[in-house]
Scaffold this active site. Sequence first.
Site, PDB file in Angstrom:
ATOM      1  N   ARG A  61       0.755  -1.131  -0.014  1.00  0.00           N
ATOM      2  CA  ARG A  61       0.086  -0.012  -0.145  1.00  0.00           C
ATOM      3  C   ARG A  61       0.703   0.885  -0.401  1.00  0.00           C
ATOM      4  O   ARG A  61       0.340   2.403  -0.741  1.00  0.00           O
ATOM      5  CB  ARG A  61      -1.319  -0.479   1.064  1.00  0.00           C
ATOM      6  CG  ARG A  61      -1.626  -1.565   1.112  1.00  0.00           C
ATOM      7  CD  ARG A  61      -3.161  -0.902   2.396  1.00  0.00           C
ATOM      8  NE  ARG A  61      -4.053  -1.231   1.793  1.00  0.00           N
ATOM      9  CZ  ARG A  61      -5.465  -1.953   2.628  1.00  0.00           C
ATOM     10  NH1 ARG A  61      -5.073  -1.870   3.434  1.00  0.00           N
ATOM     11  NH2 ARG A  61      -6.447  -2.680   1.771  1.00  0.00           N
ATOM     12  N   LYS A  73     -17.415 -15.430   2.972  1.00  0.00           N
ATOM     13  CA  LYS A  73     -19.029 -15.000   3.010  1.00  0.00           C
ATOM     14  C   LYS A  73     -19.483 -14.946   2.064  1.00  0.00           C
ATOM     15  O   LYS A  73     -19.424 -13.971   1.383  1.00  0.00           O
ATOM     16  CB  LYS A  73     -18.740 -14.186   4.182  1.00  0.00           C
ATOM     17  CG  LYS A  73     -18.188 -14.800   5.743  1.00  0.00           C
ATOM     18  CD  LYS A  73     -18.988 -13.570   6.455  1.00  0.00           C
ATOM     19  CE  LYS A  73     -17.954 -13.377   7.662  1.00  0.00           C
ATOM     20  NZ  LYS A  73     -18.317 -11.798   8.312  1.00  0.00           N
ATOM     21  N   GLY A 118      -8.636  -7.672  -0.303  1.00  0.00           N
ATOM     22  CA  GLY A 118      -6.937  -8.159   0.045  1.00  0.00           C
ATOM     23  C   GLY A 118      -6.412 -10.189  -0.113  1.00  0.00           C
ATOM     24  O   GLY A 118      -4.809 -10.270  -0.387  1.00  0.00           O
ATOM     25  N   GLY A 130     -12.999  -3.780  -0.112  1.00  0.00           N
ATOM     26  CA  GLY A 130     -14.508  -3.078   0.158  1.00  0.00           C
ATOM     27  C   GLY A 130     -14.779  -2.183  -1.166  1.00  0.00           C
ATOM     28  O   GLY A 130     -15.939  -2.164  -1.533  1.00  0.00           O
TER      29      GLY A 130
HETATM   30  P1  ADP Z   1     -10.932 -10.765  -0.428  1.00  0.00           P
HETATM   31  O1  ADP Z   1      -9.826 -10.720   0.688  1.00  0.00           O
HETATM   32  O2  ADP Z   1     -10.145 -11.977  -1.293  1.00  0.00           O
HETATM   33  O3  ADP Z   1     -11.874 -10.579  -0.315  1.00  0.00           O
HETATM   34  P2  ADP Z   1     -12.677 -12.996   1.529  1.00  0.00           P
HETATM   35  O4  ADP Z   1     -11.717 -12.317   2.442  1.00  0.00           O
HETATM   36  O5  ADP Z   1     -13.899 -12.649   0.671  1.00  0.00           O
HETATM   37  O6  ADP Z   1     -11.592 -12.529   0.307  1.00  0.00           O
HETATM   38  O7  ADP Z   1     -12.312 -14.416   1.385  1.00  0.00           O
HETATM   39  C1  ADP Z   1     -11.033 -15.176   1.998  1.00  0.00           C
HETATM   40  C2  ADP Z   1     -10.382 -16.777   2.664  1.00  0.00           C
HETATM   41  O8  ADP Z   1     -11.953 -16.778   2.500  1.00  0.00           O
HETATM   42  C3  ADP Z   1      -9.803 -17.004   2.954  1.00  0.00           C
HETATM   43  O9  ADP Z   1      -8.959 -16.285   4.319  1.00  0.00           O
HETATM   44  C4  ADP Z   1      -9.727 -18.297   2.990  1.00  0.00           C
HETATM   45  O10 ADP Z   1      -8.897 -19.328   3.501  1.00  0.00           O
HETATM   46  C5  ADP Z   1     -10.889 -18.236   2.438  1.00  0.00           C
HETATM   47  N1  ADP Z   1     -11.923 -19.512   2.224  1.00  0.00           N
HETATM   48  C6  ADP Z   1     -12.096 -19.686   0.514  1.00  0.00           C
HETATM   49  N2  ADP Z   1     -12.460 -20.918   0.618  1.00  0.00           N
HETATM   50  C7  ADP Z   1     -12.917 -21.603   1.931  1.00  0.00           C
HETATM   51  C8  ADP Z   1     -13.384 -22.728   2.473  1.00  0.00           C
HETATM   52  N3  ADP Z   1     -14.000 -23.746   0.910  1.00  0.00           N
HETATM   53  N4  ADP Z   1     -13.632 -23.049   3.216  1.00  0.00           N
HETATM   54  C9  ADP Z   1     -13.503 -22.050   4.377  1.00  0.00           C
HETATM   55  N5  ADP Z   1     -12.524 -20.694   4.232  1.00  0.00           N
HETATM   56  C10 ADP Z   1     -12.150 -20.188   2.763  1.00  0.00           C
HETATM   57 MG    MG Z   2     -10.510 -10.646   2.942  1.00  0.00          MG
END
Ligand code: ADP
Ligand code: MG
Length: 404
Positions: free
Chosen positions: A38, A204, A357, A380
């Site tokens: 960043r 989520k 992230g 976000g």
């Molecule tokens: P980003 O930061 O790219 O938006 P998120 O924060 O929504 O992504 O989600 C990332 C997390 O989701 C990672 O830490 C990953 O380990 C977890 N994750 C992905 N698939 C699964 C799964 N099947 N079960 C549990 N955790 C998961």
């Molecule tokens: Mg994340």
Amino acid sequence: MKKDLSDVDVAWLRGRTVVVRADFNVPIESGRITNDQRIRASLPTLEALAQAGARVIVLSHLGRPKGKVDPAQSLAPVALRLAALLERPVSFIPHSGGVEAAEPIARLPDGVVALLENTRFMAGETTNDAGLAAAWAALGDLFVNDAFGTAHRAHASTAGLAKAMVERGNEAVAGMLMSRELRFLEEVLRNPERPFIAIIGGAKVSSKIGVISALLPRVDRLLIGGAMANTFFRALGLDTGSSLVEEDSVGIAGDLLEQGGETLVLPIDCVVAAEMSRDAEVRVVARTDVTGDDKILDIGPQTRTRFTDMIRRSRSIVWNGPMGVFEIDAFAEGTMQVAHAVAVACDGGALGVLGGGDSAAAAERAGVVDRLTHVSTGGGASLQLLAGAPLPGVDALTNHGTRS
Ligand code: ADP
Ligand code: MG
């Protein structure tokens, strides 16, 4: 269209004081910065301003100190790293505002960069206090917002400061990072070359419902992976064993399935294990055969082939969220293959934009960051923009066509 730094006359900048909001919210472990991405992303704007002879006052938040001074969340280590990366002296002012900050600012020579202490040490920052915003605006002749990562929040040092600067008869413009982020994200939404595909994963559904429903009518395919696929499986009536499921979102997932029809593509097979650990015993099963202790932790090999075929044929790609628990080797393959497929499509001229992230960390791990068209620094904020929702930190900036 919002004004950006290229709309500001370079000669005018000499000797002016410019207040810059950067996003220096970097991970720090026992005083050491563990990832300075960043800070690096903010360098072009700061360098351009310093080069032009402006006095540059930089504001940023770090962590969540909740309006109180917390030495553990000081920006002091960031000032050191910033000076090293900029190859210029950076004057660290250990106050977030007020008279204590104003006095050293007044003594700054032209062309010097100064970093104030964490904006969130001030009580009015996250409540967008107008008085605090006005005090920051009074420090300078121009406001440059380069903090894309916090553009989705209306805080005193973002939207409030822009508004206050405009009220003083000055301008508030986007910095170079901010305008780059807006350009790529808006380009992919405005007139995408087809096929246009979205890949949405991560933990989520609830955090990404807005994006999924906004993108569904625009894209040719929307691929779902990661833990959020489990919630969709439940909406299909499938057994998800001991997998992570958001019970509250099963209904919405069902609605999205109905709305999406053929466009919404779910995994057909999964990598499962009883434990989310390095040495767990791993199996590959059809999505209809998940049961008991099984935790779904990655997309299966048939799904990978399906997803990567579709990705490689696409001309516009939005990717947000990993396909599995990529932090653990045994569950990383789905995410790694998707990352490579997106990179291959970009090599062939597709527009590929990655947000989030954890997704950015996955792309780094796959070694494909340099091959992607754009890796967003804002999780976000990029989700909110892709969902078609306003970004307060951008909305408050000066419009094109307004006096200069
Ligand atoms: P980003 O930061 O790219 O938006 P998120 O924060 O929504 O992504 O989600 C990332 C997390 O989701 C990672 O830490 C990953 O380990 C977890 N994750 C992905 N698939 C699964 C799964 N099947 N079960 C549990 N955790 C998961
Ligand atoms: Mg994340």
